[in-house]
Design a protein around this motif. Structure first.
Motif, PDB file in Angstrom:
ATOM      1  N   MET A   1      -9.719   4.731   9.645  1.00 14.12           N
ATOM      2  CA  MET A   1      -9.594   5.472   8.374  1.00 14.12           C
ATOM      3  C   MET A   1      -8.136   5.931   8.163  1.00 14.12           C
ATOM      4  SD  MET A   1     -12.749   5.606   7.182  1.00 14.12           S
ATOM      5  CE  MET A   1     -13.205   7.012   6.235  1.00 14.12           C
TER       6      MET A   1
ATOM      7  N   ILE B   1      -2.388   2.518   4.393  1.00 14.00           N
ATOM      8  CA  ILE B   1      -2.298   1.285   3.579  1.00 14.00           C
ATOM      9  C   ILE B   1      -2.443   1.632   2.103  1.00 14.00           C
ATOM     10  CG2 ILE B   1      -3.480  -0.885   3.044  1.00 14.00           C
ATOM     11  CD1 ILE B   1      -4.290  -0.998   6.037  1.00 14.00           C
ATOM     12  N   GLY B   2      -3.401   2.494   1.797  1.00 12.52           N
ATOM     13  CA  GLY B   2      -3.647   2.861   0.385  1.00 12.52           C
ATOM     14  C   GLY B   2      -2.443   3.563  -0.217  1.00 12.52           C
TER      15      GLY B   2
ATOM     16  N   MET C   1      -6.298   2.969   6.987  1.00 11.77           N
ATOM     17  CA  MET C   1      -6.617   2.635   5.587  1.00 11.77           C
ATOM     18  C   MET C   1      -5.931   3.613   4.645  1.00 11.77           C
ATOM     19  SD  MET C   1     -10.631   1.678   6.019  1.00 11.77           S
ATOM     20  CE  MET C   1     -10.929   1.299   4.302  1.00 11.77           C
TER      21      MET C   1
ATOM     22  N   TRP D   1       1.360  -7.027  -0.122  1.00 12.05           N
ATOM     23  CA  TRP D   1       0.931  -5.938   0.757  1.00 12.05           C
ATOM     24  C   TRP D   1      -0.444  -6.270   1.348  1.00 12.05           C
ATOM     25  CZ3 TRP D   1       2.888  -2.480   3.617  1.00 12.05           C
ATOM     26  CH2 TRP D   1       2.143  -1.383   4.086  1.00 12.05           C
ATOM     27  N   SER D   2      -1.291  -6.856   0.515  1.00  9.61           N
ATOM     28  CA  SER D   2      -2.623  -7.206   1.020  1.00  9.61           C
ATOM     29  C   SER D   2      -2.500  -8.325   2.050  1.00  9.61           C
ATOM     30  CB  SER D   2      -3.479  -7.655  -0.174  1.00  9.61           C
ATOM     31  OG  SER D   2      -4.557  -8.427   0.284  1.00  9.61           O
TER      32      SER D   2
ATOM     33  N   VAL E   1      -1.395  -7.068   5.494  1.00  4.20           N
ATOM     34  CA  VAL E   1      -2.517  -6.417   6.206  1.00  4.20           C
ATOM     35  C   VAL E   1      -3.394  -7.497   6.834  1.00  4.20           C
ATOM     36  CG1 VAL E   1      -4.641  -5.096   5.835  1.00  4.20           C
ATOM     37  CG2 VAL E   1      -2.503  -4.375   4.735  1.00  4.20           C
TER      38      VAL E   1
ATOM     39  N   ILE F   1      -5.548  -0.915  12.046  1.00  7.06           N
ATOM     40  CA  ILE F   1      -6.986  -0.846  11.697  1.00  7.06           C
ATOM     41  C   ILE F   1      -7.789  -1.840  12.539  1.00  7.06           C
ATOM     42  CG2 ILE F   1      -6.718   0.093   9.392  1.00  7.06           C
ATOM     43  CD1 ILE F   1      -6.876  -2.615   8.192  1.00  7.06           C
TER      44      ILE F   1
ATOM     45  N   TYR G   1      -0.052   2.135  -3.145  1.00  4.47           N
ATOM     46  CA  TYR G   1       0.101   2.855  -4.424  1.00  4.47           C
ATOM     47  C   TYR G   1       1.586   3.043  -4.745  1.00  4.47           C
ATOM     48  CZ  TYR G   1      -0.233   6.587  -7.897  1.00  4.47           C
ATOM     49  OH  TYR G   1      -0.113   7.337  -9.041  1.00  4.47           O
TER      50      TYR G   1
END
Lengths: 259, 265, 249, 261
Positions: B232, B238-239, B235, B200-201, B204, B219, B243
């Motif tokens: 924001m 993405i967060g 983000m 996932w990282s 991005v 972003i 999760y």
């Protein structure tokens, strides 16, 4: 005294067994077993008794064919032992059950890998699960059982291959004193019903005297055979019977002082 | 005896405190953003949340939020599946056979320290600017973790279990499939859990370097036209997705390895 | 004969309940100063909960525990507790492990050094002072833990089946060492175990517990002469008496 | 005896396989020209580019390899140190103090799933493309790893050890410094190593996006100017430095942290 039933033929014979390992610092060699000779008769309950942790487990692994001796050889019914085989069932101290298999899965493992049909191996598994008193626990996983129950599964699993010899490596070593007495009585009951030759390793003198037809007293490292005792106390034996206690004192005094 | 209510309070104290923590944070954030000059840098939380909700209906760039997330997930998913197959296959063969290990491990150890994003320039050269080069980057991001963990799992199988299986009459092939593989599963799943997060990282990162849609694009586009709210919002997305992916993989492991309760990899 | 020693530990209506499960049910007893009390119970009789509640590691649901007639306070009273699991600190050497209790109690350095030397000698581990726990055998680990406890010269020593894993010959050796230390320092000892022979061998008095919810079934005086002979007639009778109270197998 | 020769056999096999790969790479590029040098430069080309960049060669990106390394390291270690100095104590405090945990853990769990790279646009917008924005990005990468592992380390403290300390009359503070932290040290060091790794990754990403110097910048510029050999030199350097940093920390851990895996 010859064991009551069965012929006198040797189930297992080991001659001049020695074993040495590379020592930790890789320089010298340390000798663990030195020139061990003995044979196991059919249906005989033989106990290898000695102090501490030196060599007894290695000797058992050599008898099972899991390890090869540096010198000497092991012969099972006339055939040289070079690899583990279902004829020599092993019950491990840390039970070594397959954590991802249920109780039924573990006990069925032997017959399954040897190609038995489904109903056939289910019948065998049910018989031995019942024998060790675990009816109703077929579906649970080892992580859900107590220490004593896990050992029962280990015993049932080894028996399910119908071995001619059972090799047991301090199976009750981790249990508390009272559970240990219970498991010793349980093992006696199972052994009376499913007569097999047994080689039982322990460092607990009460356990050795309670179970054995014959006790081989081993020395400390490097393990050699020190003395042999024929135990003809009638079964079921009592831990506090005077003759039992006398034998216990005699063997303990002959024992090497462990570190 | 502890009264019923106070035991209820003690049990749910944690949840209660969490809510308090969140409320106080949002409140402070709102006040700082609204009434001080920091507002120029830090848009108020309420605006971000409303923009976030709105983004599911009003498109940002060509697509709505769900499509952006969907594209990114598609890229991660495809690369993750390939990485899992390749990683488990290589990890198991390296772990189980010494010769394979001797041949492949040195090369693998040489490539492993290179971060996946460092491959971006090379992958653009080889695969161009489209999805293919992103698949390659994400594949590398997941592949290394899965291989290492599978390799560890296969390598430190409990020898006593191998002995037990052989004692019970299992052939070497049966020992492999019935003991080596099952006992490696907790390690493999540990690898999958790290890999999904790394994947996932990586998506991005890859999307930030070059893309037309996806959360990474969101972003980086926000950055180029100075739209802090969009950054924001991106983000936050993405967060949340990060999760969900991590917890889903953990739940999957919980169900598949129920026998593994007490080790709790 | 009446034991005229003053009371060291007084336990009154000790009860412990975990949510719904009642573990300790209204237990009361006294322990005299310098007494060696053994407690024995059937498998699963909540003995660890018992000792933990005694030392306030678990807060008792009800009841009071007094040491020298004051409520037990780990910071004031010098207590040492030897647990069933291995509790040596893997990051400390043998020497540092033994010093652990002394440094917690801020004992001055010279006095602490002298105590560590003394107890290294007593348990025969002087040669192994620089070893780390993962280089030691099970019996040596137990010796480190016992030296650590005795080094603080506690007024009360609690022991939770410390020799369960050792083989018979070694167990008797460590038990005799424990009896010598008990006599030498006059410590009050509470020794809890599943092994009935061990309880009869060590204890001046034996408390017999029931299964959960745990109560005191009875109390047996044990004034067999020391050193006790496990084969002797009286020893065996006493062992049978306790076994019949507990036997569940 | 038996396993000694086996070990050599495998070692020789490994060396051969590495040589074989290099040989195939050389074969496919310089000798048979199956792949155009634009797509994959030959090992020989990469080697002399490496030597050129090391010995003062400045083009095509305007700085020598050592200058790029220095630029990257300065930023990475800057952000890393701050991130670790904040993360380790926070992780310990969250794991040790119940009330603080209830308050801080949920907030930390919100930030945690956001990859460090996702902070790049915000940091660049706030702090520009210079030194501080990259330090900010790397701070997040290091901070999250350091906190997670210190938290897990303290939580690993065994109940028995805590009981031993409390029966000796230890205060909460003594229990923290004499039991919890020593138990957690191995995990804290793992955290430091992981944090270093993720900082290095975040740095490369940040430099890819916006930088005037550094290894990430070097490989990005090399791509634009069609210099795959410089890209590969950059990648190898990034890999080697990442590896060296982690081994240094591993050596430190083995030397200073004893016991309690």
């Amino acid at each position: 005294m010859e064991s009551a039933a069965g012929n006198i033929a040797d189930v297992l014979k080991c001659s001049h067994i020695s074993k040495e390992f590379d020592s930790f610092d890789g320089t010298g060699k340390n000798l663990v077993l030195e020139d061990i000779d003995f044979s196991v008769k059919d249906n005989e309950f033989l106990v290898l008794f000695g102090p501490g942790q030196c060599g007894k487990t290695t000797l058992l692994n050599i008898l099972a064919g899991l390890e090869s001796p540096t010198k000497g050889e092991v012969v099972d019914h006339g055939k040289k032992v070079t690899a583990p085989a279902p004829e020599r069932g092993v019950v491990y101290q840390k039970t070594a059950l397959f954590p991802w298999l249920t109780v039924m899965g573990n006990v069925e493992f032997g017959p399954k890998v040897r190609g038995f049909k489904k109903e056939e191996r289910k019948k065998i598994a049910d018989h031995y699960i019942d024998l060790v008193g675990l009816k109703g626990f077929e579906k649970s996983y080892p992580s859900q059982l107590s220490g004593g129950m896990r050992q029962r599964v280990g015993i049932a699993r080894a028996y399910s291959n119908n071995p001619s010899l059972m090799l047991m490596d301090e199976p009750f070593g981790h249990l508390d004193a009272q559970t240990r007495y219970m498991m010793e009585e349980e093992l006696q009951r199972i052994w009376q019903k499913e007569k097999r030759a047994v080689v039982f390793v322990t460092n607990n003198i009460e356990e050795a005297l309670f179970l054995a037809d014959r006790i081989i007293l081993m020395t400390n490292c490097p393990s050699k055979i020190k003395k042999e005792y024929i135990i003809d106390l009638p079964h079921p034996r009592s831990y506090v019977d005077p003759e039992f206690l006398r034998l216990r004192r005699e063997i303990t005094e002959n024992m090497d002082k462990s570190m | 005896m502890e009264s019923k209510t106070s035991r209820f309070m003690r049990k749910n104290m944690a949840a209660f405190m969490t809510i308090v923590a969140f409320m106080s944070l949002l409140l402070v954030w709102e006040l700082v953003a609204r009434f001080t000059n920091a507002g120029m840098f830090l848009p108020p939380a309420s605006e971000i949340i409303s923009k976030f909700v709105e983004s599911f209906t009003v498109p940002i760039g060509k697509h709505r939020m769900l499509v952006h997330i969907g594209v990114s997930l598609y890229r991660v998913g495809v690369a993750f599946i390939f990485a899992t197959i390749a990683g488990i296959f290589l990890g198991v063969s390296m772990g189980y056979s010494k010769t394979v290990e001797a041949i492949i491990k040195p090369i693998f150890e040489f490539i492993r320290p290179i971060p996946p994003l460092a491959w971006i320039p090379m992958s653009i050269l080889w695969f161009g600017l489209g999805d293919q080069s992103k698949f390659f980057i994400i594949f590398l991001g997941c592949f290394c973790f899965i291989t290492v963990n599978t390799y560890d799992g296969t390598k430190n199988v409990d020898h006593v279990l191998l002995g037990a299986a052989r004692m019970l009459g299992a052939s070497e092939r049966q020992v492999f499939f019935r003991v080596v593989l099952p006992s490696s599963i907790p390690y493999i799943f540990a690898g999958l859990q790290i890999a999904i997060t790394a994947g996932w990282s990586a998506v991005v990162g890859a999307e930030m370097v070059r893309s037309d849609e996806g959360v990474g694009w969101l972003i980086v586009m926000g950055m180029t036209n100075g739209n802090t709210v969009q950054i924001m919002v991106g983000m936050l997305a993405i967060g949340i997705v990060g999760y969900i992916l991590a917890t889903a993989m953990a739940k999957l492991e919980g169900r598949l390895c129920i026998w593994n309760q007490q080790q709790g990899i | 004969m009446e034991d005229k020693r003053e009371i060291k530990v007084k336990v009154m209506n000790l009860t412990k309940q975990f949510d719904e499960l009642l573990v300790l049910d209204d237990i009361s007893f006294d322990v005299k100063k310098g007494e060696f009390l053994c407690i024995v119970g059937p498998t699963g009789c909540g003995k660890t909960t018992f000792l933990n509640s005694l030392t306030k590691l678990y807060q008792p649901t009800k009841g009071e525990i007094l040491i020298n007639n004051e409520p037990v306070d780990l910071k004031k009273h010098s207590i040492a507790y030897i647990f069933q699991e291995y509790s040596t600190m893997p990051w400390l050497t043998v020497e540092e492990n033994i010093r652990f209790g002394l440094s917690i109690k801020h004992m001055p350095k010279e006095l602490a050094d002298q105590k560590v030397e003394e107890y290294l000698e007593v348990v025969g581990l002087t040669k192994y002072r620089k070893y780390y726990p993962d280089q030691l055998s099970a019996s040596m680990l137990q010796r480190v833990v016992i030296a650590r406890a005795f080094a603080t010269e506690p007024e009360l020593l609690l022991m939770d089946e410390p020799y369960g894993q050792l083989d018979i010959e070694l167990r008797f050796k460590l038990e005799d060492e424990l009896l010598n230390l008990w006599k030498r320092n006059g410590t009050t000892v509470i020794f809890i175990t599943h092994n009935i022979e061990e309880a009869v061998y060590l204890g001046e008095r034996i408390l017999v517990l029931t299964n959960k919810p745990t109560k005191i079934k009875t109390e047996i005086k044990n004034d067999l002469p020391r050193p006790r002979d496990i084969v002797s007639e009286d020893f065996v009778n006493l062992r049978n008496e306790v076994t019949d109270l507990i036997k569940w197998w | 005896m038996k396993n000694k020769t086996a070990k050599y056999k495998y070692r020789i096999l490994s060396v051969c396989s590495v040589i074989a790969v290099l040989f195939i790479w050389e074969l496919v590029t310089d000798i048979l020209h199956l792949i155009s040098p634009m797509m994959l430069p030959s090992p020989a080309k990469v080697l002399n580019t490496l030597i050129y960049k090391l010995t003062g060669g400045v083009n095509p990106d305007g700085a020598t390899l050592l200058q790029h390394i220095a630029a990257s390291m300065k930023i990475a270690l800057g952000g890393y140190t701050v991130g670790v100095l904040v993360g380790v104590p926070l992780g310990i405090a969250m794991a040790w103090n119940r009330k603080f945990e209830m308050f801080a853990k949920p907030l930390f769990d919100v930030i945690r799933p956001i990859p460090a790279l996702a902070w790049i646009p915000l940091m660049i917008l706030w702090l520009g493309i210079g030194y501080w924005s990259k330090v900010g990005i790397i701070f997040f990468a290091a901070f999250i790893s350091a906190t997670i592992n210190s938290y897990a380390g303290i939580k690993r403290t065994s109940q028995v050890h805590l009981w031993v300390a409390s029966t000796f009359g230890a205060s909460k503070r003594q229990m923290l410094f004499k039991v919890a932290i020593p138990t957690a040290l191995p995990m804290i060091f793992t955290g430091l190593r992981l944090a270093l790794g993720s900082s290095w990754v975040a740095l490369v990403a940040a430099e890819l996006l916006a930088a005037t110097r550094g290894l990430g910048y070097m490989i990005q510029v090399a791509r634009m100017l069609g210099r795959p050999d410089v890209i590969i030199v950059g990648m190898i350097t990034i890999g080697v430095i990442g590896y060296l940093l982690s081994t240094v920390l591993e050596k430190l851990q083995n030397k200073y942290v004893k016991g309690g895996k």
